[in-house]
Design a protein around this motif. Structure first.
Motif, PDB file in Angstrom:
ATOM      1  N   LEU A 251      40.779  46.277  33.142  1.00  0.00           N
ATOM      2  CA  LEU A 251      41.454  45.631  34.267  1.00  0.00           C
ATOM      3  C   LEU A 251      40.946  46.289  35.543  1.00  0.00           C
ATOM      4  N   LEU A 252      40.281  45.503  36.382  1.00  0.00           N
ATOM      5  CA  LEU A 252      39.647  46.012  37.597  1.00  0.00           C
ATOM      6  C   LEU A 252      40.344  45.438  38.820  1.00  0.00           C
ATOM      7  N   SER A 253      40.653  46.282  39.781  1.00  0.00           N
ATOM      8  CA  SER A 253      41.300  45.791  40.996  1.00  0.00           C
ATOM      9  C   SER A 253      41.309  46.866  42.072  1.00  0.00           C
ATOM     10  N   GLN A 254      41.355  46.421  43.320  1.00  0.00           N
ATOM     11  CA  GLN A 254      41.545  47.325  44.446  1.00  0.00           C
ATOM     12  C   GLN A 254      43.022  47.545  44.748  1.00  0.00           C
ATOM     13  N   ALA A 255      43.891  46.852  44.013  1.00  0.00           N
ATOM     14  CA  ALA A 255      45.329  46.999  44.229  1.00  0.00           C
ATOM     15  C   ALA A 255      45.752  48.442  43.976  1.00  0.00           C
ATOM     16  N   LYS A 256      46.654  48.945  44.806  1.00  0.00           N
ATOM     17  CA  LYS A 256      47.098  50.335  44.682  1.00  0.00           C
ATOM     18  C   LYS A 256      48.034  50.527  43.500  1.00  0.00           C
ATOM     19  N   GLU A 257      48.713  49.452  43.099  1.00  0.00           N
ATOM     20  CA  GLU A 257      49.599  49.522  41.941  1.00  0.00           C
ATOM     21  C   GLU A 257      49.653  48.152  41.272  1.00  0.00           C
ATOM     22  N   MET A 258      50.078  48.121  40.025  1.00  0.00           N
ATOM     23  CA  MET A 258      50.082  46.894  39.233  1.00  0.00           C
ATOM     24  C   MET A 258      50.947  45.810  39.862  1.00  0.00           C
ATOM     25  N   THR A 259      52.046  46.189  40.479  1.00  0.00           N
ATOM     26  CA  THR A 259      52.973  45.200  41.046  1.00  0.00           C
ATOM     27  C   THR A 259      52.357  44.434  42.222  1.00  0.00           C
ATOM     28  N   ALA A 260      51.273  44.963  42.774  1.00  0.00           N
ATOM     29  CA  ALA A 260      50.616  44.298  43.908  1.00  0.00           C
ATOM     30  C   ALA A 260      49.642  43.211  43.452  1.00  0.00           C
ATOM     31  N   ILE A 261      49.375  43.127  42.156  1.00  0.00           N
ATOM     32  CA  ILE A 261      48.425  42.139  41.636  1.00  0.00           C
ATOM     33  C   ILE A 261      49.107  40.773  41.538  1.00  0.00           C
ATOM     34  N   ARG A 262      48.523  39.782  42.212  1.00  0.00           N
ATOM     35  CA  ARG A 262      49.086  38.435  42.209  1.00  0.00           C
ATOM     36  C   ARG A 262      48.340  37.498  41.259  1.00  0.00           C
ATOM     37  N   GLU A 263      47.049  37.749  41.049  1.00  0.00           N
ATOM     38  CA  GLU A 263      46.245  36.884  40.185  1.00  0.00           C
ATOM     39  C   GLU A 263      45.329  37.732  39.302  1.00  0.00           C
ATOM     40  N   VAL A 264      45.026  37.200  38.109  1.00  0.00           N
ATOM     41  CA  VAL A 264      44.059  37.830  37.203  1.00  0.00           C
ATOM     42  C   VAL A 264      43.012  36.781  36.854  1.00  0.00           C
ATOM     43  N   TRP A 265      41.752  37.091  37.139  1.00  0.00           N
ATOM     44  CA  TRP A 265      40.657  36.164  36.868  1.00  0.00           C
ATOM     45  C   TRP A 265      39.757  36.725  35.767  1.00  0.00           C
ATOM     46  N   SER A 266      39.186  35.850  34.981  1.00  0.00           N
ATOM     47  CA  SER A 266      38.161  36.246  34.027  1.00  0.00           C
ATOM     48  C   SER A 266      37.622  35.010  33.312  1.00  0.00           C
ATOM     49  N   HIS A 267      36.653  35.245  32.449  1.00  0.00           N
ATOM     50  CA  HIS A 267      36.127  34.192  31.579  1.00  0.00           C
ATOM     51  C   HIS A 267      37.226  33.767  30.601  1.00  0.00           C
TER      52      HIS A 267
ATOM     53  N   ILE B  16      39.383  40.858  34.719  1.00  0.00           N
ATOM     54  CA  ILE B  16      39.140  41.426  33.397  1.00  0.00           C
ATOM     55  C   ILE B  16      37.629  41.393  33.188  1.00  0.00           C
ATOM     56  N   ALA B  17      37.039  42.565  33.119  1.00  0.00           N
ATOM     57  CA  ALA B  17      35.590  42.685  32.988  1.00  0.00           C
ATOM     58  C   ALA B  17      35.290  44.054  32.373  1.00  0.00           C
ATOM     59  N   SER B  18      34.026  44.406  32.347  1.00  0.00           N
ATOM     60  CA  SER B  18      33.604  45.655  31.722  1.00  0.00           C
ATOM     61  C   SER B  18      33.563  46.807  32.716  1.00  0.00           C
ATOM     62  N   ALA B  19      33.494  48.020  32.197  1.00  0.00           N
ATOM     63  CA  ALA B  19      33.287  49.188  33.049  1.00  0.00           C
ATOM     64  C   ALA B  19      31.919  49.122  33.725  1.00  0.00           C
ATOM     65  N   PHE B  20      30.974  48.489  33.055  1.00  0.00           N
ATOM     66  CA  PHE B  20      29.639  48.252  33.625  1.00  0.00           C
ATOM     67  C   PHE B  20      29.776  47.437  34.911  1.00  0.00           C
ATOM     68  N   ALA B  21      30.573  46.362  34.873  1.00  0.00           N
ATOM     69  CA  ALA B  21      30.805  45.531  36.059  1.00  0.00           C
ATOM     70  C   ALA B  21      31.571  46.301  37.129  1.00  0.00           C
TER      71      ALA B  21
ATOM     72  N   TYR C 119      30.189  46.586  40.972  1.00  0.00           N
ATOM     73  CA  TYR C 119      30.926  46.032  42.118  1.00  0.00           C
ATOM     74  C   TYR C 119      31.854  47.055  42.777  1.00  0.00           C
ATOM     75  N   GLN C 120      31.742  48.317  42.337  1.00  0.00           N
ATOM     76  CA  GLN C 120      32.498  49.428  42.938  1.00  0.00           C
ATOM     77  C   GLN C 120      34.004  49.140  42.942  1.00  0.00           C
ATOM     78  N   LEU C 121      34.501  48.806  41.766  1.00  0.00           N
ATOM     79  CA  LEU C 121      35.918  48.492  41.607  1.00  0.00           C
ATOM     80  C   LEU C 121      36.620  49.576  40.800  1.00  0.00           C
ATOM     81  N   PRO C 122      37.804  49.979  41.197  1.00  0.00           N
ATOM     82  CA  PRO C 122      38.583  50.923  40.379  1.00  0.00           C
ATOM     83  C   PRO C 122      38.993  50.277  39.054  1.00  0.00           C
ATOM     84  N   ILE C 123      39.049  51.088  38.012  1.00  0.00           N
ATOM     85  CA  ILE C 123      39.515  50.629  36.702  1.00  0.00           C
ATOM     86  C   ILE C 123      40.974  51.055  36.554  1.00  0.00           C
ATOM     87  N   LEU C 124      41.864  50.064  36.490  1.00  0.00           N
ATOM     88  CA  LEU C 124      43.288  50.365  36.351  1.00  0.00           C
ATOM     89  C   LEU C 124      43.695  50.583  34.896  1.00  0.00           C
TER      90      LEU C 124
END
Length: 286
Positions: free
Chosen positions: A96-112, A154-159, A163-168
């Motif tokens: 789970l990748l996001s710039q959100a500071k906490e899970m409650t701030a996530i409004r949408e989840v995108w993936s294949h 939802i993507a890999s640690a490679f991604a 894309y310089q995204l934190p892994i939650l």
């Protein structure tokens, strides 16, 4: 060395498999660092190799949860100039990748769509209120999440690194042993150590009782282990099938050489797709 073509955009599991293959054949010793060519479709990956825009192409052939990738099987069946020169078995570790500071701030989840389906229980438990959106690839989701802090991908640690995204959260897939096997298509197999595998496709002379057994018994009598059998319709007549077979050994060496020679006269089709070094399961999630 020419580029390695893969199904893009950058950051997909196919891209990760291409990087894994490049490391395995040690491209840096052959002709400088490997380069990679992102393609829009699987036929485009194959076309890039055919046109010599790439030296090899990476195509997914099967997933441990979803099964065979039928388009890849159809494409390689029609191909005459290229062969299977290698394989990459890639553990599919969804994060789970996001710039959100906490899970409650996530409004949408995108993936294949497949990734979303494979993480269904995690999403229902941890993000029940988030809107779920299917997009063309996990990489597209990661790219969008890098621009929008309220969105998670939802993507890999490679991604995530790309894309310089934190892994939650990591390893959020419902099935921990999820793996995808990729074929490497090219003209010449690199000199990698064994053990070896051979991929081939066969069809019986006639659709009658025992026709498949008549093919498979030769492998059993020679002590050759079959690691995979997949049927595909011939697209000519209802009830007529081709059989894609993976087995241990090299097509040019005994005992497989003798088995294949004997089958030529007793099959309606026998096409050797390639002999190559078997992936020994050394790849881990990045």
């Amino acid at each position: 060395m020419k580029a390695i073509a893969y199904l893009g955009p950058p950051g997909t599991f196919s891209h990760e498999a291409a990087v894994t293959w490049a490391r395995r054949v040690d491209c840096s010793r052959q002709a400088g660092a490997a380069t990679f060519l992102a393609c829009l479709s699987l036929p485009e990956v194959l076309a890039a190799v055919q046109k010599r825009q790439a030296g090899a192409g990476i195509l997914p052939v099967e997933n441990s949860i979803e099964g065979a990738v039928n388009l890849t099987l159809d494409l390689i069946l029609e191909e005459e100039g290229l062969k299977v020169i290698g394989e990459v078995v890639l553990p599919i570790c969804h994060c789970l990748l996001s710039q959100a500071k906490e899970m409650t701030a996530i409004r949408e989840v995108w993936s294949h769509p497949q990734a979303l389906a494979q993480c269904r229980h995690y999403l229902a438990t941890n993000l029940p209120g988030a809107k779920v959106k299917a997009v063309a690839s996990t990489a597209e989701a990661a790219r969008e999440a890098s621009r929008r802090p309220e969105l998670a991908a939802i993507a890999s640690a490679f991604a995530a690194r790309l894309y310089q995204l934190p892994i939650l959260a990591t390893g959020i897939q419902d099935y921990p042993d999820n793996k995808t096997r990729f074929w490497v298509l090219g003209r010449e197999a690199p000199p990698l150590p064994g053990p070896y595998k051979t991929s081939l496709v066969v069809a019986a002379l006639a659709n009658r009782p025992g026709s498949l057994y008549a093919i498979l018994k030769d492998f059993a009598e020679a002590g050759i282990n079959l690691t995979r059998i997949e049927s595909r319709p011939t697209k000519k007549e209802l009830g007529e099938y081709l059989f894609f077979i993976d087995c241990e050994g090299e097509a040019s060496a005994p005992p497989l050489k003798e088995v294949l020679a004997g089958l030529k006269a007793r099959t309606g089709l026998l096409k050797i797709l390639g002999s190559y070094s078997r992936d020994r399961g050394e790849t881990t999630c990045y």
